[in-house]
Scaffold this active site. Structure first.
Site, PDB file in Angstrom:
ATOM      1  N   ARG A 198     -19.799   0.645   7.695  1.00  0.00           N
ATOM      2  CA  ARG A 198     -18.583  -0.164   7.623  1.00  0.00           C
ATOM      3  C   ARG A 198     -18.133  -0.554   9.031  1.00  0.00           C
ATOM      4  O   ARG A 198     -18.138   0.276   9.940  1.00  0.00           O
ATOM      5  CB  ARG A 198     -17.521   0.693   6.940  1.00  0.00           C
TER       6      ARG A 198
ATOM      7  N   ASP B 106      -0.609  -0.973  -1.897  1.00  0.00           N
ATOM      8  CA  ASP B 106      -0.978  -0.250  -0.694  1.00  0.00           C
ATOM      9  C   ASP B 106      -1.564  -1.256   0.296  1.00  0.00           C
ATOM     10  O   ASP B 106      -2.554  -1.938  -0.014  1.00  0.00           O
ATOM     11  CB  ASP B 106      -1.988   0.857  -1.033  1.00  0.00           C
TER      12      ASP B 106
ATOM     13  N   PHE C  53      -8.416   3.976  -2.641  1.00  0.00           N
ATOM     14  CA  PHE C  53      -8.648   5.129  -1.783  1.00  0.00           C
ATOM     15  C   PHE C  53      -8.241   6.387  -2.556  1.00  0.00           C
ATOM     16  O   PHE C  53      -7.181   6.420  -3.167  1.00  0.00           O
ATOM     17  CB  PHE C  53      -7.805   4.979  -0.518  1.00  0.00           C
TER      18      PHE C  53
ATOM     19  N   TYR D 120      -1.634   3.496  11.636  1.00  0.00           N
ATOM     20  CA  TYR D 120      -2.611   3.859  12.681  1.00  0.00           C
ATOM     21  C   TYR D 120      -3.890   3.034  12.603  1.00  0.00           C
ATOM     22  O   TYR D 120      -4.771   3.201  13.421  1.00  0.00           O
ATOM     23  CB  TYR D 120      -2.947   5.358  12.635  1.00  0.00           C
ATOM     24  N   LYS D 121      -3.983   2.135  11.596  1.00  0.00           N
ATOM     25  CA  LYS D 121      -5.181   1.292  11.489  1.00  0.00           C
ATOM     26  C   LYS D 121      -4.938   0.002  12.282  1.00  0.00           C
ATOM     27  O   LYS D 121      -4.933   0.032  13.502  1.00  0.00           O
ATOM     28  CB  LYS D 121      -5.494   1.060  10.018  1.00  0.00           C
TER      29      LYS D 121
HETATM   30  C1  LIG Z   1      -6.184   5.079   5.255  1.00  0.00           C
HETATM   31  C2  LIG Z   1      -5.636   5.097   3.859  1.00  0.00           C
HETATM   32  C3  LIG Z   1      -4.801   6.122   3.430  1.00  0.00           C
HETATM   33  C4  LIG Z   1      -4.516   7.296   4.322  1.00  0.00           C
HETATM   34  O1  LIG Z   1      -3.430   8.045   3.874  1.00  0.00           O
HETATM   35  P1  LIG Z   1      -2.830   9.187   4.810  1.00  0.00           P
HETATM   36  O2  LIG Z   1      -1.745   9.768   4.014  1.00  0.00           O
HETATM   37  O3  LIG Z   1      -2.381   8.512   6.069  1.00  0.00           O
HETATM   38  O4  LIG Z   1      -3.925  10.148   5.125  1.00  0.00           O
HETATM   39  C5  LIG Z   1      -4.273   6.036   2.149  1.00  0.00           C
HETATM   40  N1  LIG Z   1      -4.565   5.006   1.337  1.00  0.00           N
HETATM   41  C6  LIG Z   1      -5.370   4.001   1.727  1.00  0.00           C
HETATM   42  C7  LIG Z   1      -5.655   2.871   0.809  1.00  0.00           C
HETATM   43  C8  LIG Z   1      -5.941   4.022   2.991  1.00  0.00           C
HETATM   44  O5  LIG Z   1      -6.763   3.045   3.377  1.00  0.00           O
END
Ligand SMILES: *Cc1c(COP(=O)(O)O)cnc(C)c1O
Length: 417
Positions: free
Chosen positions: A376, A202, A131, A227-228
């Protein structure tokens, strides 16, 4: 398109839902009528109990106790208390997880701590399915340190080969956000250690999606969203894990007062707190942490093995039905076909994917779109039924067959896709 798999009848679907041991969990969530929600990998549904908890925190704790609540309602312990609940879901040792800040910030904290444990090396290794925020944060850390660190980005399959004696930190998202490709945490961690690298995992698309065994894999650091799949609510704070063997050896990069050994001594010099607490920075977000604390209670009587089993079944059902129904419309499975190589999402490359997804959402099937052409769908076994998945595939077929995506409204992209 494979399309050889056995198709499902309406009776099959009803039988699957009737036999589903997780089916009753759906009643614990606010499920909007008529909505098929396949986006719990982006924002989980609201557990109903959260509403009462937040109402109580507002009325009694903030409203009535005010500043006394830091002690009387143990607000100050929320990062560790909520962290302990998440720790049990990700195979962490006791006292090794806290909930604080965002995932982005925690990536920076973990990567910088990892670099401090490997001071003679200069490379942060990651892959191009990661990400973007993780990569951006690593680049920022490298710049700020001013010690010629670099971020090396390779293809996911090339991570093993790229683990040489220059790599200080291997930073990997276990499940890629776009295709759902899942890395082997055990194997990759072992290879990283053999090469002398520290690992930062992560778990944004892992925690609450399937079994994770941080301790068993000897992972060094981990971070992730709440939050996921953990249903903590929009922007709920993230978690960070540090293996017990490293906790007292790391010098945090962000040295805030809540991570100080004695915050209320108001010393003018920073001294890190014992253990995982030193990863705290500022004042905990009490409302958000309270909501998350209660949201996590839905997992109390849930076996992660059952979650994974249903997740795989839902994904297989979706692939089978979409490929059988939507052949001829140019869809192409972007996720690995082998369930062992996937997280809990299914993605398809889809011509005009953005518009197709907009049409799906307007017809009450919510997934999302990722550049350049990926539609997705996330599968969250606590509140998604087999019937939902079957009907989502049917709706996708209808939208493609009837060209419902050709609405001029969909020509303009919205801010959040
Ligand atoms: C959703 C997600 C994030 C989101 O990061 P925020 O700091 O909460 O905006 C970061 N890394 C990955 C791999 C994600 O899937």
């Amino acid at each position: 398109m494979a399309g050889k798999a056995k198709r499902f009848s309406l009776e099959d679907i009803a039988a699957l839902d009737a036999a589903d041991p997780l089916a009753p969990k759906r009643q614990e969530f606010a499920v909007p009528k008529w909505l098929i929600y396949l986006d719990g990998n982006s924002l989980g549904m609201m557990p109903l109990a959260v509403k009462d908890r937040v109402t109580t925190v507002l009325a009694e704790e903030w409203g009535n106790s005010l500043i006394r609540a830091w002690n009387s309602h143990r607000w100050m312990d929320l990062p560790e208390r909520v962290g302990a609940k998440i720790g049990t879901l990700i195979g962490a040792e006791e006292n090794s997880v806290i909930v604080t800040d965002s995932t982005s910030i925690n990536v920076a904290k973990a990567v910088s701590a990892g670099l401090s444990l490997n001071p003679d090396r200069r490379v942060i290794l990651t892959d191009n399915s990661n990400f973007p925020t993780d990569i951006y944060m690593a680049q920022g850390v490298a710049d700020v340190l001013g010690k010629d660190h670099t971020v090396k980005v390779v293809a996911p399959d090339d991570l093993y080969e790229a683990l040489d004696d220059t790599v200080a930190v291997l930073m990997v998202t276990q499940v890629g956000y776009k295709t759902g490709l899942r890395q082997d945490m055990q194997k990759l961690t072992a290879c990283a250690h053999a090469a002398g690298a520290i690992t930062v995992w992560d778990l944004c698309h892992s925690a609450g999606a399937f079994e994770v065994d941080l301790a068993g894999c000897h992972a060094d650091f981990a971070v992730g969203c709440t939050y996921k799949y953990l249903n903590g609510g929009p922007g709920s704070p993230a978690f960070i894990y540090v293996a017990p063997r490293h906790q007292d050896a790391i010098q945090p990069m962000l040295t805030g007062w809540i991570g100080h050994q004695t915050p209320f001594a108001f010393d003018l010099d920073y001294k890190p707190a014992e253990g995982i607490k030193r990863l705290n920075v500022g004042t905990p977000p009490v409302l958000a942490l309270s909501a998350l604390d209660t949201a996590l209670d839905v997992w109390d009587d849930v076996s992660m093995a059952a979650v994974r089993e249903k997740s795989v079944a839902l994904c297989e059902l979706f692939i089978t039905e979409v490929e059988a129904r939507c052949g001829g419309f140019g869809l192409d499975l972007a996720s690995p076909r082998d369930a062992a190589l996937r997280g809990s999402q299914i993605s398809f490359h889809c011509p005009e994917g953005y518009k197709v997804m907009r049409a799906l959402v307007d017809n009450s099937v919510v997934g999302d779109f990722r550049m350049p052409d990926v539609i997705r769908f996330g599968f969250t076994p606590l509140y998604v039924s087999y019937e939902d998945v079957f009907n989502a595939a049917k709706m996708l077929e209808k939208i493609l067959r009837e060209g419902l995506w050709q609405n001029p409204q969909y020509d303009v992209k919205e801010k959040v896709t």
